[in-house]
Motif scaffolding. Sequence first.
Motif, PDB file in Angstrom:
ATOM      1  N   LYS A   1      -8.675  -3.972   4.225  1.00  0.00           N
ATOM      2  CA  LYS A   1      -7.356  -4.167   4.838  1.00  0.00           C
ATOM      3  C   LYS A   1      -7.529  -5.055   6.070  1.00  0.00           C
ATOM      4  CE  LYS A   1      -5.555   0.276   3.233  1.00  0.00           C
ATOM      5  NZ  LYS A   1      -4.590  -0.294   2.288  1.00  0.00           N
ATOM      6  N   ASP A   2      -6.907  -6.228   6.048  1.00  0.00           N
ATOM      7  CA  ASP A   2      -7.089  -7.176   7.140  1.00  0.00           C
ATOM      8  C   ASP A   2      -5.847  -7.322   8.013  1.00  0.00           C
ATOM      9  OD1 ASP A   2      -5.462  -8.460   5.363  1.00  0.00           O
ATOM     10  OD2 ASP A   2      -6.732 -10.232   5.115  1.00  0.00           O
ATOM     11  N   PHE A   3      -4.819  -6.475   7.798  1.00  0.00           N
ATOM     12  CA  PHE A   3      -3.652  -6.520   8.679  1.00  0.00           C
ATOM     13  C   PHE A   3      -3.844  -5.520   9.808  1.00  0.00           C
ATOM     14  CE2 PHE A   3      -2.675  -3.365   5.423  1.00  0.00           C
ATOM     15  CZ  PHE A   3      -2.173  -2.297   6.152  1.00  0.00           C
ATOM     16  N   ARG A   4      -3.096  -5.715  10.896  1.00  0.00           N
ATOM     17  CA  ARG A   4      -3.268  -4.874  12.072  1.00  0.00           C
ATOM     18  C   ARG A   4      -2.281  -3.704  12.048  1.00  0.00           C
ATOM     19  NH1 ARG A   4      -6.340  -6.539  16.427  1.00  0.00           N
ATOM     20  NH2 ARG A   4      -6.152  -5.352  18.366  1.00  0.00           N
ATOM     21  N   PHE A   5      -1.000  -3.978  12.265  1.00  0.00           N
ATOM     22  CA  PHE A   5      -0.003  -2.906  12.295  1.00  0.00           C
ATOM     23  C   PHE A   5       0.614  -2.650  10.923  1.00  0.00           C
ATOM     24  CE2 PHE A   5      -0.239  -3.734  16.812  1.00  0.00           C
ATOM     25  CZ  PHE A   5      -0.041  -2.483  17.375  1.00  0.00           C
ATOM     26  N   THR A   6       0.972  -3.706  10.223  1.00  0.00           N
ATOM     27  CA  THR A   6       1.633  -3.550   8.936  1.00  0.00           C
ATOM     28  C   THR A   6       1.500  -4.836   8.142  1.00  0.00           C
ATOM     29  OG1 THR A   6       3.758  -3.132   7.835  1.00  0.00           O
ATOM     30  CG2 THR A   6       3.850  -4.249   9.957  1.00  0.00           C
ATOM     31  N   SER A   7       1.557  -4.704   6.828  1.00  0.00           N
ATOM     32  CA  SER A   7       1.546  -5.883   5.963  1.00  0.00           C
ATOM     33  C   SER A   7       2.961  -6.349   5.643  1.00  0.00           C
ATOM     34  CB  SER A   7       0.803  -5.567   4.661  1.00  0.00           C
ATOM     35  OG  SER A   7       1.437  -4.492   3.980  1.00  0.00           O
ATOM     36  N   LEU A   8       3.959  -5.606   6.106  1.00  0.00           N
ATOM     37  CA  LEU A   8       5.346  -5.985   5.857  1.00  0.00           C
ATOM     38  C   LEU A   8       5.732  -7.200   6.691  1.00  0.00           C
ATOM     39  CD1 LEU A   8       7.133  -2.513   5.709  1.00  0.00           C
ATOM     40  CD2 LEU A   8       6.183  -3.869   3.838  1.00  0.00           C
ATOM     41  N   ARG A   9       6.793  -7.861   6.281  1.00  0.00           N
ATOM     42  CA  ARG A   9       7.260  -9.055   6.971  1.00  0.00           C
ATOM     43  C   ARG A   9       8.770  -8.978   7.157  1.00  0.00           C
ATOM     44  NH1 ARG A   9       2.838  -9.178   8.153  1.00  0.00           N
ATOM     45  NH2 ARG A   9       1.247 -10.798   7.873  1.00  0.00           N
ATOM     46  N   LYS A  10       9.214  -8.006   7.963  1.00  0.00           N
ATOM     47  CA  LYS A  10      10.636  -7.933   8.280  1.00  0.00           C
ATOM     48  C   LYS A  10      11.011  -9.078   9.211  1.00  0.00           C
ATOM     49  CE  LYS A  10      11.829  -3.058   7.799  1.00  0.00           C
ATOM     50  NZ  LYS A  10      12.432  -1.891   8.480  1.00  0.00           N
TER      51      LYS A  10
END
Length: 455
Positions: free
Chosen positions: A163-172
């Motif tokens: 997992k290379d995202f920090r807080f979230t993989s979402l893109r709101k």
Amino acid sequence: MTLFPKSGIPALVALLFVLLTVGSCVFVQQRYTSLPPGPYRGILELEYNPIVPNPKGEPIPEKVDLEFDEVTAGALPFTFDVVYEDDTTFHLVIHNGEEEILVPAEDIETGRDQSIGRDTLRINFPVYDTHISAFHEENVIEGVWVVHYRENYRIPFKAYFGKDFRFTSLRKEPVADLTGTWAVDFAGSGAEAGYPGVAEFRQQGNELTGTIRTETGDYRYLEGTVQGNKMYLSVFDGSHAFLFEALIREDGSLTGTFRSGRHYITDWTAERDAEAELTSPDELTRLREAVPLAFAFPTAEGDTVRLADIQGPKLVQLFGTWCPNCRDETNFLKQYLAGNDVEDLQVIALAFEQYGAEDDRSKAAVRRYRDNMEVDWPILLAASNDKREAGQALPMLNKVISYPTLLFVDRNNRVRRIHTGFNGPATSKYADFARSFDATVKELIAEEPVAATDQ
């Protein structure tokens, strides 16, 4: 009477060793390849906040309308890579915005707990007197971050491979672009008063980076995200564990919480202000009276060093080995000395340590810092990091409010300038400080000594 024949003694000893090994917890310090190489998402749980499975991603009211796959309140995320140097040896690279922190192989220990049959991992941050102790299995690392100089201070830690995202993989879609300068107000916590700050943010899409300057130093390299009308930033460097969360209000201002580990939490607000400034760092600390600077403190080896015995213009650094901003300033001093013809300039560092000046742990911390940072100037043990004790160690100063604090001292030991705090390379003020530092040093070097009767 002989209980065992002599020929059976070696076999018996071997059998006893096997039984003792299997029946006890043995931590074998060795390198091995079972930790997968690649990216990891680490999480420090600053508050207990269990996640309730919600596979449909529907809003969870107790999570302030955050969806299951989004940010968990009180969870401080950071990312790092496991990089193998050969088949058995690896190091870590921790990422915070533009900064990459190397954790070398010699500071990483692996082994196996035979009592429960699990692989073990210890990540040491020796300069900061902290470490992560964990078990790992397949793609998950789970343990605690331990801060030795705080009593019973342990924060749960987990890390997930791949997992290379920090807080979230979402893109709101963000409701605003937070790029720019902000006037910040921290409310304070408990008996501690509030204080001002200046935030410098850069946003690209959902990605948010930057720092926050205060009058005692900056919060270094922050990295995070903007999701809808919420923003998040964090940093973990082995010493700092900072988490910022905020709501973007309809008027464009920010309001949220700031956590430093598990020991400090405060509210904070911010408003856009391109002209926001703090009190000049040259005006925060002063001399009580215009007298030459004088002190005598011991080295970690017990040798007393007196300022009066050191010739030439001087820089006196008040610092702590536990302080990342001090480390930034030390790196700046090293680079400046290496890149400029200033052989006449002397640097003396006064260490204010968590355990006090006489404790063996403080002496060991100074030695580690000196070796790790490759510092060739004297480091003296002055006092504990309690600012009242620091003021007593240097009574000629009106107060000690920040580590680091840098004193510019001329050939006659007169203090010509006092710079409180340090605006490091993560800030917009770093280049300005470098220029003013160079100008002050050149003035000190160019000056001739003043005869005692002329002072």
